[in-house]
Write a protein that holds these residues in place. Sequence first.
Motif, mmCIF file in Angstrom:
data_model
loop_
_atom_site.group_PDB
_atom_site.id
_atom_site.type_symbol
_atom_site.label_atom_id
_atom_site.label_comp_id
_atom_site.label_asym_id
_atom_site.label_seq_id
_atom_site.Cartn_x
_atom_site.Cartn_y
_atom_site.Cartn_z
ATOM 1 N N SER A 136 0.831 -1.197 0.000
ATOM 2 C CA SER A 136 0.000 0.000 0.000
ATOM 3 C C SER A 136 0.868 1.250 0.000
ATOM 4 N N ARG A 137 0.499 2.198 -0.849
ATOM 5 C CA ARG A 137 1.218 3.471 -0.895
ATOM 6 C C ARG A 137 0.196 4.584 -0.845
ATOM 7 N N ASP A 138 0.453 5.559 -0.018
ATOM 8 C CA ASP A 138 -0.522 6.620 0.195
ATOM 9 C C ASP A 138 -0.746 7.468 -1.042
ATOM 10 N N ALA A 139 0.333 7.867 -1.715
ATOM 11 C CA ALA A 139 0.188 8.888 -2.749
ATOM 12 C C ALA A 139 0.750 8.482 -4.105
ATOM 13 N N SER A 140 1.932 7.864 -4.129
ATOM 14 C CA SER A 140 2.550 7.643 -5.438
ATOM 15 C C SER A 140 3.569 6.514 -5.369
ATOM 16 N N PHE A 141 4.022 6.100 -6.550
ATOM 17 C CA PHE A 141 5.014 5.040 -6.697
ATOM 18 C C PHE A 141 5.939 5.454 -7.830
ATOM 19 N N ARG A 142 7.221 5.255 -7.645
ATOM 20 C CA ARG A 142 8.182 5.616 -8.682
ATOM 21 C C ARG A 142 8.818 4.367 -9.272
ATOM 22 N N ALA A 143 8.882 4.320 -10.607
ATOM 23 C CA ALA A 143 9.582 3.258 -11.330
ATOM 24 C C ALA A 143 10.399 3.924 -12.430
ATOM 25 N N GLY A 144 11.710 3.721 -12.400
ATOM 26 C CA GLY A 144 12.556 4.406 -13.363
ATOM 27 C C GLY A 144 12.419 5.913 -13.203
ATOM 28 N N ASN A 145 12.165 6.598 -14.317
ATOM 29 C CA ASN A 145 11.995 8.052 -14.261
ATOM 30 C C ASN A 145 10.529 8.469 -14.281
ATOM 31 N N LEU A 146 9.626 7.535 -13.973
ATOM 32 C CA LEU A 146 8.197 7.825 -13.990
ATOM 33 C C LEU A 146 7.610 7.799 -12.587
ATOM 34 N N ARG A 147 6.636 8.657 -12.366
ATOM 35 C CA ARG A 147 5.896 8.709 -11.110
ATOM 36 C C ARG A 147 4.453 8.310 -11.390
ATOM 37 N N PHE A 148 3.951 7.323 -10.624
ATOM 38 C CA PHE A 148 2.581 6.844 -10.745
ATOM 39 C C PHE A 148 1.781 7.398 -9.570
ATOM 40 N N ARG A 149 0.666 8.064 -9.855
ATOM 41 C CA ARG A 149 -0.181 8.609 -8.802
ATOM 42 C C ARG A 149 -1.629 8.603 -9.262
ATOM 43 N N ILE A 151 -4.140 11.231 -8.897
ATOM 44 C CA ILE A 151 -4.571 12.480 -9.516
ATOM 45 C C ILE A 151 -3.343 13.207 -10.059
ATOM 46 N N ALA A 152 -3.439 13.658 -11.302
ATOM 47 C CA ALA A 152 -2.308 14.307 -11.953
ATOM 48 C C ALA A 152 -1.868 15.565 -11.221
ATOM 49 N N ASP A 153 -0.576 15.791 -11.237
ATOM 50 C CA ASP A 153 0.033 17.014 -10.738
ATOM 51 C C ASP A 153 0.375 17.871 -11.957
ATOM 52 N N HIS A 154 -0.205 19.044 -12.073
ATOM 53 C CA HIS A 154 -0.002 19.883 -13.254
ATOM 54 C C HIS A 154 1.472 20.175 -13.520
ATOM 55 N N ALA A 155 2.282 20.218 -12.472
ATOM 56 C CA ALA A 155 3.690 20.569 -12.635
ATOM 57 C C ALA A 155 4.576 19.365 -12.932
ATOM 58 N N ALA A 156 4.021 18.172 -12.958
ATOM 59 C CA ALA A 156 4.830 16.952 -13.071
ATOM 60 C C ALA A 156 5.338 16.731 -14.493
ATOM 61 N N LEU A 157 6.443 16.021 -14.582
ATOM 62 C CA LEU A 157 7.010 15.564 -15.845
ATOM 63 C C LEU A 157 7.299 14.073 -15.695
ATOM 64 N N ASP A 185 0.642 12.872 -23.785
ATOM 65 C CA ASP A 185 1.459 13.915 -24.390
ATOM 66 C C ASP A 185 2.894 13.710 -23.933
ATOM 67 N N ASP A 186 3.751 14.700 -24.097
ATOM 68 C CA ASP A 186 5.162 14.485 -23.772
ATOM 69 C C ASP A 186 5.451 14.564 -22.277
ATOM 70 N N ARG A 187 4.469 14.963 -21.460
ATOM 71 C CA ARG A 187 4.669 15.096 -20.020
ATOM 72 C C ARG A 187 3.987 14.005 -19.207
ATOM 73 N N ARG A 188 2.842 13.522 -19.673
ATOM 74 C CA ARG A 188 2.043 12.627 -18.829
ATOM 75 C C ARG A 188 1.179 11.683 -19.655
ATOM 76 N N ILE A 189 0.727 10.637 -18.958
ATOM 77 C CA ILE A 189 -0.274 9.699 -19.463
ATOM 78 C C ILE A 189 -1.406 9.676 -18.449
ATOM 79 N N VAL A 190 -2.627 9.828 -18.926
ATOM 80 C CA VAL A 190 -3.807 9.672 -18.073
ATOM 81 C C VAL A 190 -4.567 8.445 -18.561
#
Length: 234
Positions: A136-149, A151-157, A185-190
């Motif tokens: 269980s993770r409260d907010a996010s998970f990181r794999a490689g250079n990607l962050r999984f969460r 709700i999208a963060d507008h400032a995220a890459l 797009d080049d910043r995120r996947i929804v």
Amino acid sequence: MRREYRFRFQGSRFSALPEGALWWPERRLLCVADMHLGKAGRLARRKGVMLPPYETRETLARLLDLVRRCKPGIIVCLGDSFDDAEAARELASDDRQTLAGMAAGRHLIWIAGNHDPSADWDMSRAGSRDAQPWESRDASFRAGNLRFRHIADHAALGEVSGHYHPKIRISAQGRSITRPCFLIDDRRIVLPAFGLYTGGLDCREPPLSDLMSEDATAVLTGDCALPVPISGGR
């Protein structure tokens, strides 16, 4: 005919699967969002709305089929996996066994959503000795250079998220079609919602239109993953 849509994102290869899941072959990572398991029960419990109570089993069957086909080492659930915390507690024993089977020998990542922030999944309750813990993770998970969460963060890459249940309407052969879709797009996947009984937001309207760039691609789910430009028809 290739059913999935293959694309590159942040230096890696991905496939948007027509069932609505994201596949990262390099990491053997399968990702789904917004299963909303137990939604029929929640609607009956809170609002007296009676729907056929089969969506949990159908959603899990679809996920199990993908797990068997892709053979992932990691499964990431991007939040709102249950429609509320009570739905997690009410999960039928057969459905617990299905989840336990999917967990066996794999690393499952549970990201909390706005519907299930306090949902407690204890894999031992499913009766599987071979299952790895549901992490269980409260907010996010990181794999490689990607962050999984959730709700999208507008400032995220380099972000993969769910929450909004994106959909798109297109014209094809003289008729209008509305389908759940991925947004890329080049910043995120929804991701689209994976569960049944889930509505959706038009990706060409706020807040999704504010979140995605004008050259973003929508990938329709269904019989095949069909990419279309979001800007078309705006």
